[in-house]
Design a protein around this motif. Sequence first.
Motif, PDB file in Angstrom:
ATOM      1  N   GLY A  83       0.861  -1.091   0.009  1.00 52.89           N
ATOM      2  CA  GLY A  83      -0.056   0.098  -0.009  1.00 52.89           C
ATOM      3  C   GLY A  83       0.969   1.211   0.041  1.00 52.89           C
ATOM      4  N   ARG A  84       2.082   1.097   0.346  1.00 52.39           N
ATOM      5  CA  ARG A  84       2.932   2.325   0.199  1.00 52.39           C
ATOM      6  C   ARG A  84       3.685   2.632  -1.179  1.00 52.39           C
ATOM      7  NH1 ARG A  84       6.601   1.885   5.735  1.00 52.39           N
ATOM      8  NH2 ARG A  84       4.917   1.481   7.007  1.00 52.39           N
ATOM      9  N   ILE A  85       4.014   1.569  -1.921  1.00 48.59           N
ATOM     10  CA  ILE A  85       4.510   1.900  -3.230  1.00 48.59           C
ATOM     11  C   ILE A  85       3.420   1.253  -4.299  1.00 48.59           C
ATOM     12  CG2 ILE A  85       6.778   2.079  -2.460  1.00 48.59           C
ATOM     13  CD1 ILE A  85       7.211  -0.945  -3.386  1.00 48.59           C
ATOM     14  N   GLN A  86       3.437   1.617  -5.533  1.00 49.35           N
ATOM     15  CA  GLN A  86       2.831   1.406  -6.552  1.00 49.35           C
ATOM     16  C   GLN A  86       3.437  -0.016  -7.448  1.00 49.35           C
ATOM     17  OE1 GLN A  86      -0.367   2.040  -7.313  1.00 49.35           O
ATOM     18  NE2 GLN A  86      -0.441   0.662  -9.100  1.00 49.35           N
ATOM     19  N   PRO A  87       3.080  -1.070  -7.293  1.00 51.51           N
ATOM     20  CA  PRO A  87       3.851  -2.145  -7.914  1.00 51.51           C
ATOM     21  C   PRO A  87       4.248  -1.755  -9.416  1.00 51.51           C
ATOM     22  CG  PRO A  87       1.914  -3.052  -7.066  1.00 51.51           C
ATOM     23  CD  PRO A  87       1.711  -1.662  -6.815  1.00 51.51           C
ATOM     24  N   LYS A  88       5.423  -2.057  -9.864  1.00 51.11           N
ATOM     25  CA  LYS A  88       5.736  -2.044 -11.284  1.00 51.11           C
ATOM     26  C   LYS A  88       5.338  -3.181 -12.134  1.00 51.11           C
ATOM     27  CE  LYS A  88       7.974   1.737 -10.344  1.00 51.11           C
ATOM     28  NZ  LYS A  88       7.391   2.938 -10.511  1.00 51.11           N
ATOM     29  N   THR A  89       4.990  -2.933 -13.184  1.00 51.66           N
ATOM     30  CA  THR A  89       4.542  -3.969 -14.231  1.00 51.66           C
ATOM     31  C   THR A  89       5.882  -4.655 -14.870  1.00 51.66           C
ATOM     32  OG1 THR A  89       4.414  -2.428 -16.336  1.00 51.66           O
ATOM     33  CG2 THR A  89       2.557  -2.653 -15.084  1.00 51.66           C
ATOM     34  N   ASP A  90       5.569  -5.573 -15.307  1.00 50.15           N
ATOM     35  CA  ASP A  90       6.763  -6.424 -16.066  1.00 50.15           C
ATOM     36  C   ASP A  90       7.337  -5.433 -17.166  1.00 50.15           C
ATOM     37  OD1 ASP A  90       6.639  -8.678 -14.455  1.00 50.15           O
ATOM     38  OD2 ASP A  90       5.425  -9.922 -15.941  1.00 50.15           O
ATOM     39  N   GLU A  91       6.732  -4.684 -17.835  1.00 54.09           N
ATOM     40  CA  GLU A  91       6.915  -3.721 -18.906  1.00 54.09           C
ATOM     41  C   GLU A  91       7.897  -2.870 -18.472  1.00 54.09           C
ATOM     42  OE1 GLU A  91       3.889  -5.030 -18.515  1.00 54.09           O
ATOM     43  OE2 GLU A  91       3.939  -6.336 -20.371  1.00 54.09           O
ATOM     44  N   GLU A  92       7.554  -2.263 -17.124  1.00 56.25           N
ATOM     45  CA  GLU A  92       8.350  -1.049 -16.478  1.00 56.25           C
ATOM     46  C   GLU A  92       9.520  -1.616 -16.092  1.00 56.25           C
ATOM     47  OE1 GLU A  92       4.825   1.917 -14.943  1.00 56.25           O
ATOM     48  OE2 GLU A  92       5.007  -0.277 -13.902  1.00 56.25           O
ATOM     49  N   ILE A  93       9.648  -2.907 -15.447  1.00 57.09           N
ATOM     50  CA  ILE A  93      10.707  -3.366 -14.977  1.00 57.09           C
ATOM     51  C   ILE A  93      11.842  -3.770 -16.194  1.00 57.09           C
ATOM     52  CG2 ILE A  93      11.857  -5.589 -13.883  1.00 57.09           C
ATOM     53  CD1 ILE A  93       9.278  -5.510 -12.385  1.00 57.09           C
ATOM     54  N   GLN A  94      11.159  -4.449 -17.254  1.00 59.07           N
ATOM     55  CA  GLN A  94      12.230  -4.676 -18.431  1.00 59.07           C
ATOM     56  C   GLN A  94      12.763  -3.070 -18.940  1.00 59.07           C
ATOM     57  OE1 GLN A  94      13.103  -7.462 -19.535  1.00 59.07           O
ATOM     58  NE2 GLN A  94      14.275  -6.641 -21.081  1.00 59.07           N
ATOM     59  N   SER A  95      11.971  -2.241 -18.997  1.00 50.95           N
ATOM     60  CA  SER A  95      12.598  -0.953 -19.621  1.00 50.95           C
ATOM     61  C   SER A  95      13.543  -0.259 -18.725  1.00 50.95           C
ATOM     62  CB  SER A  95      10.934   0.219 -19.727  1.00 50.95           C
ATOM     63  OG  SER A  95      11.667   1.252 -20.099  1.00 50.95           O
ATOM     64  N   ALA A  96      13.274  -0.356 -17.399  1.00 51.41           N
ATOM     65  CA  ALA A  96      14.105   0.126 -16.554  1.00 51.41           C
ATOM     66  C   ALA A  96      15.719  -0.705 -16.568  1.00 51.41           C
ATOM     67  CB  ALA A  96      13.679   0.034 -15.177  1.00 51.41           C
ATOM     68  N   MET A  97      15.640  -1.889 -16.758  1.00 49.28           N
ATOM     69  CA  MET A  97      16.824  -2.769 -16.759  1.00 49.28           C
ATOM     70  C   MET A  97      17.292  -2.358 -18.300  1.00 49.28           C
ATOM     71  SD  MET A  97      15.317  -6.481 -15.501  1.00 49.28           S
ATOM     72  CE  MET A  97      16.448  -7.280 -16.167  1.00 49.28           C
ATOM     73  N   VAL A  98      16.776  -2.351 -19.401  1.00 51.07           N
ATOM     74  CA  VAL A  98      17.484  -1.815 -20.418  1.00 51.07           C
ATOM     75  C   VAL A  98      18.001  -0.727 -20.397  1.00 51.07           C
ATOM     76  CG1 VAL A  98      16.947  -1.417 -22.952  1.00 51.07           C
ATOM     77  CG2 VAL A  98      15.951  -3.321 -22.064  1.00 51.07           C
ATOM     78  N   SER A  99      17.271   0.507 -19.966  1.00 51.36           N
ATOM     79  CA  SER A  99      17.768   1.696 -19.688  1.00 51.36           C
ATOM     80  C   SER A  99      19.009   1.615 -18.511  1.00 51.36           C
ATOM     81  CB  SER A  99      16.941   2.763 -19.062  1.00 51.36           C
ATOM     82  OG  SER A  99      15.764   2.947 -19.632  1.00 51.36           O
ATOM     83  N   ALA A 100      19.090   0.977 -17.505  1.00 47.93           N
ATOM     84  CA  ALA A 100      20.199   0.985 -16.712  1.00 47.93           C
ATOM     85  C   ALA A 100      21.420   0.215 -17.690  1.00 47.93           C
ATOM     86  CB  ALA A 100      19.966   0.041 -15.503  1.00 47.93           C
ATOM     87  N   ALA A 101      21.298  -0.850 -18.162  1.00 46.30           N
ATOM     88  CA  ALA A 101      22.262  -1.578 -19.028  1.00 46.30           C
ATOM     89  C   ALA A 101      22.712  -0.497 -20.226  1.00 46.30           C
ATOM     90  CB  ALA A 101      21.817  -2.526 -19.655  1.00 46.30           C
ATOM     91  N   ARG A 102      22.004   0.218 -20.816  1.00 48.66           N
ATOM     92  CA  ARG A 102      22.792   1.172 -21.596  1.00 48.66           C
ATOM     93  C   ARG A 102      23.561   2.339 -20.985  1.00 48.66           C
ATOM     94  NH1 ARG A 102      16.848   1.736 -25.402  1.00 48.66           N
ATOM     95  NH2 ARG A 102      17.490   0.034 -26.646  1.00 48.66           N
ATOM     96  N   ARG A 103      22.914   2.910 -19.921  1.00 51.61           N
ATOM     97  CA  ARG A 103      23.791   3.792 -18.985  1.00 51.61           C
ATOM     98  C   ARG A 103      25.089   3.193 -18.433  1.00 51.61           C
ATOM     99  NH1 ARG A 103      19.175   5.222 -16.856  1.00 51.61           N
ATOM    100  NH2 ARG A 103      19.301   3.942 -15.082  1.00 51.61           N
ATOM    101  N   ALA A 104      25.139   2.015 -18.150  1.00 48.83           N
ATOM    102  CA  ALA A 104      26.249   1.439 -17.377  1.00 48.83           C
ATOM    103  C   ALA A 104      27.238   1.101 -18.788  1.00 48.83           C
ATOM    104  CB  ALA A 104      26.009   0.179 -16.942  1.00 48.83           C
ATOM    105  N   TRP A 105      26.632   0.811 -19.979  1.00 44.84           N
ATOM    106  CA  TRP A 105      27.710   0.831 -21.091  1.00 44.84           C
ATOM    107  C   TRP A 105      28.200   1.907 -21.600  1.00 44.84           C
ATOM    108  CZ3 TRP A 105      27.824   2.460 -26.124  1.00 44.84           C
ATOM    109  CH2 TRP A 105      28.810   1.591 -26.804  1.00 44.84           C
ATOM    110  N   ARG A 106      27.445   2.950 -21.534  1.00 44.47           N
ATOM    111  CA  ARG A 106      27.931   4.399 -21.973  1.00 44.47           C
ATOM    112  C   ARG A 106      28.836   4.692 -21.184  1.00 44.47           C
ATOM    113  NH1 ARG A 106      22.828   6.904 -22.300  1.00 44.47           N
ATOM    114  NH2 ARG A 106      23.019   7.502 -20.225  1.00 44.47           N
ATOM    115  N   ASP A 107      28.722   4.499 -19.872  1.00 41.99           N
ATOM    116  CA  ASP A 107      29.596   5.324 -18.870  1.00 41.99           C
ATOM    117  C   ASP A 107      30.910   4.547 -18.802  1.00 41.99           C
ATOM    118  OD1 ASP A 107      27.614   6.972 -18.186  1.00 41.99           O
ATOM    119  OD2 ASP A 107      26.896   5.952 -16.285  1.00 41.99           O
ATOM    120  N   SER A 108      30.807   3.168 -19.221  1.00 40.16           N
ATOM    121  CA  SER A 108      32.060   2.611 -19.463  1.00 40.16           C
ATOM    122  C   SER A 108      32.949   2.788 -20.642  1.00 40.16           C
ATOM    123  CB  SER A 108      31.855   1.214 -19.080  1.00 40.16           C
ATOM    124  OG  SER A 108      31.316   0.430 -20.439  1.00 40.16           O
ATOM    125  N   HIS A 109      32.165   3.476 -21.516  1.00 33.86           N
ATOM    126  CA  HIS A 109      33.048   3.620 -22.812  1.00 33.86           C
ATOM    127  C   HIS A 109      33.451   5.387 -23.243  1.00 33.86           C
ATOM    128  CE1 HIS A 109      31.514  -0.466 -23.527  1.00 33.86           C
ATOM    129  NE2 HIS A 109      32.727  -0.440 -24.312  1.00 33.86           N
TER     130      HIS A 109
END
Length: 102
Positions: free
Chosen positions: A76-102
């Motif tokens: 009740g304190r936080i709104q659960p994330k959908t599978d699509e939102e989780i997948q999108s966040a993971m892709v964004s984080a992976a892109r950021r990590a790759w970009r920051d490492s190059h």
Amino acid sequence: MAIRNILLFSYLGSAMESTKLSSKGQVIIPKSVRSAHHWEPGLELVVIDMGEGVFLKPKAPFPASTLANVAGMLKGRIQPKTDEEIQSAMVSAARRAWRDSH
């Protein structure tokens, strides 16, 4: 005043050092062992009787808990994330990590 020799074994497998047990039951842990484990003054230790000796380890800052104890704490304190939102966040984080490492 009876003083008994005690052997301390470092959990990290470092060289064995010795110390003495005082008449009050106090033991000084060698500085090299305290430093290796990052043990500061005031740290509470748990003493575990191992039969032929004792094992010292830092006391946990919080009591142990089980999933049953904490499940639903945030309900009740936080709104659960959908599978699509989780997948999108993971892709964004992976892109950021790759970009920051190059």
